[in-house]
Write a protein that holds these residues in place. Structure first.
Motif, short mmCIF file in Angstrom:
data_model
loop_
_atom_site.label_atom_id
_atom_site.label_comp_id
_atom_site.label_asym_id
_atom_site.label_seq_id
_atom_site.Cartn_x
_atom_site.Cartn_y
_atom_site.Cartn_z
N ILE A 11 0.83 -1.03 0.05
CA ILE A 11 0.03 -0.03 -0.07
C ILE A 11 0.86 1.08 -0.18
N PHE A 12 1.99 1.26 0.65
CA PHE A 12 2.79 2.27 1.07
C PHE A 12 3.49 2.57 -0.50
N SER A 13 3.95 1.66 -1.18
CA SER A 13 4.59 1.78 -2.42
C SER A 13 3.37 2.05 -3.40
N ALA A 14 2.11 1.80 -3.22
CA ALA A 14 1.06 2.29 -4.21
C ALA A 14 0.82 3.83 -4.02
N VAL A 15 0.99 4.32 -2.82
CA VAL A 15 0.56 5.70 -2.45
C VAL A 15 1.84 6.16 -2.89
N VAL A 16 2.86 6.04 -2.86
CA VAL A 16 4.07 6.82 -3.26
C VAL A 16 4.04 6.78 -4.92
N ASP A 17 3.63 5.57 -5.60
CA ASP A 17 3.49 5.92 -6.90
C ASP A 17 2.32 6.75 -7.47
N ILE A 18 1.47 6.72 -6.79
CA ILE A 18 0.29 7.75 -6.74
C ILE A 18 0.70 9.17 -6.80
N LEU A 19 1.66 9.34 -5.78
CA LEU A 19 2.04 10.78 -5.39
C LEU A 19 3.22 11.19 -6.38
N ASP A 66 -7.43 14.86 -6.27
CA ASP A 66 -6.62 13.84 -7.15
C ASP A 66 -6.23 12.44 -6.53
N ILE A 67 -5.83 12.84 -5.16
CA ILE A 67 -5.34 11.65 -4.61
C ILE A 67 -6.18 10.70 -4.10
N PHE A 68 -7.45 11.16 -3.72
CA PHE A 68 -8.55 10.27 -3.14
C PHE A 68 -9.21 9.59 -4.43
N VAL A 69 -9.33 10.38 -5.56
CA VAL A 69 -9.84 9.57 -6.82
C VAL A 69 -8.80 8.52 -7.17
N ALA A 70 -7.63 8.70 -7.11
CA ALA A 70 -6.62 7.62 -7.38
C ALA A 70 -6.83 6.45 -6.33
N LEU A 71 -6.96 6.77 -5.18
CA LEU A 71 -7.12 5.85 -4.05
C LEU A 71 -8.41 5.00 -4.33
N ARG A 72 -9.36 5.70 -4.72
CA ARG A 72 -10.81 4.77 -5.19
C ARG A 72 -10.50 3.89 -6.19
N ASP A 73 -9.72 4.11 -7.17
CA ASP A 73 -9.30 3.21 -8.17
C ASP A 73 -8.47 2.01 -7.59
N LEU A 74 -7.62 2.40 -6.59
CA LEU A 74 -6.58 1.47 -5.76
C LEU A 74 -7.67 0.43 -5.13
N THR A 75 -8.75 1.12 -4.37
CA THR A 75 -9.29 0.24 -3.44
C THR A 75 -10.75 -0.32 -3.85
N GLY A 76 -11.24 0.25 -5.06
CA GLY A 76 -12.42 -0.07 -5.82
C GLY A 76 -13.37 0.23 -4.79
N ARG A 77 -13.29 1.48 -4.15
CA ARG A 77 -14.36 1.82 -3.12
C ARG A 77 -14.36 3.28 -3.04
N ARG A 78 -15.56 4.12 -2.78
CA ARG A 78 -15.54 5.39 -2.92
C ARG A 78 -15.02 5.88 -1.44
N PRO A 79 -13.80 6.55 -1.39
CA PRO A 79 -13.24 7.10 -0.11
C PRO A 79 -14.19 7.87 0.82
N ASP A 80 -14.15 7.75 2.13
CA ASP A 80 -14.87 8.41 3.04
C ASP A 80 -14.61 9.71 3.23
N PRO A 81 -15.46 10.68 2.67
CA PRO A 81 -15.11 12.16 2.79
C PRO A 81 -14.59 12.48 4.05
N GLU A 82 -15.40 12.32 5.03
CA GLU A 82 -15.22 12.49 6.36
C GLU A 82 -13.73 12.20 7.03
N LYS A 83 -13.25 11.16 6.49
CA LYS A 83 -12.10 10.47 7.08
C LYS A 83 -11.04 11.08 6.38
N ALA A 84 -11.34 11.10 4.97
CA ALA A 84 -10.08 11.85 4.05
C ALA A 84 -9.81 13.06 4.44
N LYS A 85 -10.58 13.92 5.09
CA LYS A 85 -10.35 15.37 5.49
C LYS A 85 -9.32 15.26 6.52
N ALA A 86 -9.35 14.32 7.40
CA ALA A 86 -8.37 14.20 8.67
C ALA A 86 -6.99 13.68 8.24
#
Lengths: 96, 175
Positions: A6-14, A44-64
């Motif tokens: 996951i860390f590697s995938a996050v770095v790739d996204i960034l 952009d990050i959380f749209v990319a994470l949606r593609d990674l997880t296949g799930r709509r990211p929780d906006p409230e948790k994302a803001k934190a």
């Protein structure tokens, strides 16, 4: 996915989205201060994470989320929620 | 194709069968008066109105139409520059957000286009007399910030696509 994967995938996204140097991205690195990202970049990050997880990211948790480690933990939680069959969070509407 | 779409006739959709081709699952056609209400909630006013009607609406998605006429503010040398596509995308996004405010009779919204991502187009201009359909699908958003995936169609063919980031304040009462 393991935490390292996951860390590697996050770095790739960034790196791919913001032309950052992978060597500058550590777990404790702050997204907004040290990587100089802003809230528009975060979308952009959380749209990319949606593609990674296949799930709509929780906006409230994302803001934190403030650091790369927190972003990795966020993805871990999203994947766990998906595996547990938890419903996707409601869409965060502009008027709300 | 959904049951709703099977009821569509060319009489209430300017783009006719090409509009239907641009529709995706889960969208229902709108009555013209609903479309008009959405356009009134949007902040865009003549001559900066680039979409003529909201054709269909679904969960997190919208289909709008844009007719290219010679009174278009970007009309030059017989056509409209393809740069107008980005604004058509933005106004389609605005239509989707405005549709969420339909229940409030005094609703108004404000917003801005922040940027475009992965934008591709296959045309240099938008042709006079043609009707273009823009489908905008909500990717994700938090608070006032959103990203939408947009695609523009003409005669049933995709001519442009890309993602746009917008900010919309939504639901500003007028008193």
């Amino acid at each position: 996915m393991t935490r390292d994967e996951i860390f590697s995938a996050v770095v790739d996204i960034l790196v791919d989205n913001f032309e950052l140097d992978a060597n500058d991205i550590k777990g404790e690195t702050t997204l907004y201060e040290e990587l100089d990202l802003d809230s528009i970049d975060a979308v952009d990050i959380f749209v990319a994470l949606r593609d990674l997880t296949g799930r709509r990211p929780d906006p409230e948790k994302a803001k934190a989320v403030r650091t790369v480690d927190e972003l990795v933990a966020f993805v871990e939680q999203e994947l766990a929620d998906k595996a547990a069959g938890k419903p996707e969070p409601a869409t965060d509407r502009p008027s709300e | 194709m959904t049951e709703e779409l099977s009821k569509v006739s060319d009489t209430n959709v300017a783009g006719g069968s090409s509009s239907i081709a641009a529709l995706s699952d889960g969208m229902a056609l709108l009555e013209p008066e609903i479309s008009q209400k959405i356009l009134q909630i949007m902040p865009h006013r003549t001559p900066m109105v680039f979409i003529d009607r909201v054709v269909a609406l679904g969960e997190g998605r919208v289909l709008c139409e844009s007719e290219i006429r010679d009174d278009h503010i970007l009309f030059r040398n017989g056509a409209v520059s393809a740069v107008a596509i980005v604004e058509i995308f933005a106004q389609s996004a605005a239509a989707l957000i405005a549709a969420g405010l339909l229940k409030d009779p005094n609703a108004r919204m404000a917003g801005a286009l922040l940027g475009a991502r992965n934008l591709f187009w296959s045309v240099e201009t938008l042709e006079l007399g043609k009707t273009y359909q823009c489908r905008a699908v909500d990717n994700w958003g938090a608070g006032a910030l959103r990203q939408l995936e947009c695609e523009l169609f003409c005669d049933g063919e995709s001519v442009a696509k890309g993602a746009i980031n917008v900010v919309a304040t939504g639901d500003i009462p007028t008193g």
